[in-house]
Motif scaffolding. Sequence first.
Motif, PDB file in Angstrom:
ATOM      1  N   UNK A  67       0.695  -1.065   0.014  1.00 14.25           N
ATOM      2  CA  UNK A  67       0.057   0.028   0.056  1.00 14.25           C
ATOM      3  C   UNK A  67       0.857   1.471  -0.040  1.00 14.25           C
ATOM      4  N   UNK A  68       2.003   1.312   0.897  1.00 11.83           N
ATOM      5  CA  UNK A  68       2.849   2.358   0.951  1.00 11.83           C
ATOM      6  C   UNK A  68       3.531   2.596  -0.387  1.00 11.83           C
ATOM      7  N   UNK A  69       4.066   1.383  -1.165  1.00 14.10           N
ATOM      8  CA  UNK A  69       4.661   1.580  -2.298  1.00 14.10           C
ATOM      9  C   UNK A  69       3.748   2.157  -3.588  1.00 14.10           C
ATOM     10  N   UNK A  70       2.437   1.657  -3.599  1.00 16.65           N
ATOM     11  CA  UNK A  70       1.535   2.128  -4.609  1.00 16.65           C
ATOM     12  C   UNK A  70       1.388   3.719  -4.392  1.00 16.65           C
ATOM     13  N   UNK A  71       1.097   3.985  -3.066  1.00 11.07           N
ATOM     14  CA  UNK A  71       0.733   5.603  -2.821  1.00 11.07           C
ATOM     15  C   UNK A  71       2.240   6.472  -3.219  1.00 11.07           C
ATOM     16  N   UNK A  72       3.224   5.888  -3.061  1.00 11.62           N
ATOM     17  CA  UNK A  72       4.422   6.545  -3.010  1.00 11.62           C
ATOM     18  C   UNK A  72       4.813   6.775  -4.577  1.00 11.62           C
ATOM     19  N   UNK A  73       4.586   5.559  -5.634  1.00 14.54           N
ATOM     20  CA  UNK A  73       4.967   5.650  -6.823  1.00 14.54           C
ATOM     21  C   UNK A  73       3.665   5.373  -7.862  1.00 14.54           C
ATOM     22  N   UNK A  74       3.656   6.422  -8.719  1.00 17.58           N
ATOM     23  CA  UNK A  74       2.450   6.357  -9.527  1.00 17.58           C
ATOM     24  C   UNK A  74       2.843   5.468 -10.700  1.00 17.58           C
ATOM     25  N   UNK A  75       4.174   5.408 -10.972  1.00 16.95           N
ATOM     26  CA  UNK A  75       4.551   4.314 -11.951  1.00 16.95           C
ATOM     27  C   UNK A  75       4.310   2.816 -11.509  1.00 16.95           C
ATOM     28  N   UNK A  76       4.436   2.563 -10.315  1.00 20.06           N
ATOM     29  CA  UNK A  76       3.979   1.229  -9.757  1.00 20.06           C
ATOM     30  C   UNK A  76       2.706   1.017  -9.705  1.00 20.06           C
ATOM     31  N   UNK A  77       2.016   2.047  -9.330  1.00 16.27           N
ATOM     32  CA  UNK A  77       0.504   1.859  -9.231  1.00 16.27           C
ATOM     33  C   UNK A  77      -0.138   1.632 -10.812  1.00 16.27           C
ATOM     34  N   UNK A  78       0.468   2.418 -11.737  1.00 17.35           N
ATOM     35  CA  UNK A  78      -0.027   2.368 -13.098  1.00 17.35           C
ATOM     36  C   UNK A  78       0.507   0.720 -13.600  1.00 17.35           C
ATOM     37  N   UNK A  79       1.506   0.453 -13.241  1.00 13.09           N
ATOM     38  CA  UNK A  79       2.076  -0.785 -13.926  1.00 13.09           C
ATOM     39  C   UNK A  79       1.410  -2.030 -13.383  1.00 13.09           C
ATOM     40  N   UNK A  80       0.872  -1.984 -12.030  1.00 11.16           N
ATOM     41  CA  UNK A  80       0.333  -2.930 -11.423  1.00 11.16           C
ATOM     42  C   UNK A  80      -1.220  -3.037 -12.297  1.00 11.16           C
ATOM     43  N   UNK A  81      -1.612  -1.916 -12.603  1.00 14.99           N
ATOM     44  CA  UNK A  81      -3.134  -1.930 -12.968  1.00 14.99           C
ATOM     45  C   UNK A  81      -2.892  -2.406 -14.446  1.00 14.99           C
ATOM     46  N   UNK A  82      -1.910  -2.143 -15.186  1.00 14.14           N
ATOM     47  CA  UNK A  82      -1.653  -2.797 -16.497  1.00 14.14           C
ATOM     48  C   UNK A  82      -1.531  -4.097 -16.464  1.00 14.14           C
ATOM     49  N   UNK A  83      -0.951  -4.652 -15.491  1.00 11.74           N
ATOM     50  CA  UNK A  83      -0.621  -6.191 -15.312  1.00 11.74           C
ATOM     51  C   UNK A  83      -2.179  -6.745 -15.098  1.00 11.74           C
ATOM     52  N   UNK A  84      -2.840  -6.089 -14.280  1.00  8.92           N
ATOM     53  CA  UNK A  84      -4.210  -6.579 -13.987  1.00  8.92           C
ATOM     54  C   UNK A  84      -4.993  -6.609 -14.992  1.00  8.92           C
ATOM     55  N   UNK A  85      -4.706  -5.681 -16.023  1.00 12.67           N
ATOM     56  CA  UNK A  85      -5.891  -5.777 -17.090  1.00 12.67           C
ATOM     57  C   UNK A  85      -5.135  -6.543 -18.169  1.00 12.67           C
ATOM     58  N   UNK A  86      -4.247  -6.466 -18.495  1.00 10.89           N
ATOM     59  CA  UNK A  86      -3.553  -7.499 -19.519  1.00 10.89           C
ATOM     60  C   UNK A  86      -3.220  -8.946 -19.339  1.00 10.89           C
TER      61      UNK A  86
END
Length: 237
Positions: A82-101
């Motif tokens: 949760x901390x990593x996702x809030x601190x890193x927009x790249x990480x947040x966007x990357x995880x979402x892309x993985x979840x959708x693809x």
Amino acid sequence: MNLSIVPIYLAIVFLFCFLIVRQASKNEIIAKAVERKILLLLLAFILWSVSVALLALGDQHVSLIATIPLLWQAFVPVGIWITAIFLSADLRSGLLKIATHTPAQWLVLIQALRLGAIGGIVKGLNGEIGSDYVFWIGVPDFLFGLSALLIGLLMFNREINVRLLIVWHLIGFSLIFFPTFLIMSYWMNEPGFVFIFEYPMILAPGMLVPLLISLNLLHAWGLFQKQRHSHPQGLQT
């Protein structure tokens, strides 16, 4: 030391996470820099798992029960991501892309590992575990794992309604999260509950379960965002 398949399951989930990250990078869904960030997050989880195991082998978790009345091990990995996702927009966007693809049935079938809850149920029936946790949590968890196997196999041949799949994932999260943490004080005062703080069972609340329910939430998030933008009727792959 009790025999358990939990360490093997944890290794399978780590390998699964590594493979879907590598596939996303190979297919240029995520950038190399984002891949490195996600792999560092996985490395942090692995290091935490090793730490949890070492503490359990030294009976440190059991000795802390009276002073720390929390399943604190489960909060650490959740707090990390949760901390990593809030601190890193790249990480947040990357995880979402993985979840959708990532193929949807992969993220469904990995939940079939929850069939492993049958081991605790059997031990409870045989009197090897004195906690009712293996029944109140284990039985619904086992049934959810069975549903994951059935739905995942069904997805190879027919479409599954996206909204139903989102609800299914949220149910998978809720079956573990709410019965455990809403009545945590009850479990912590149950004498037989000490089993969950011993090695190798400690790896379940310490890392395996947080990872599986995080994958529930990750895929639900990805499905929601995908539906929001494209309004698909169903998912097959």
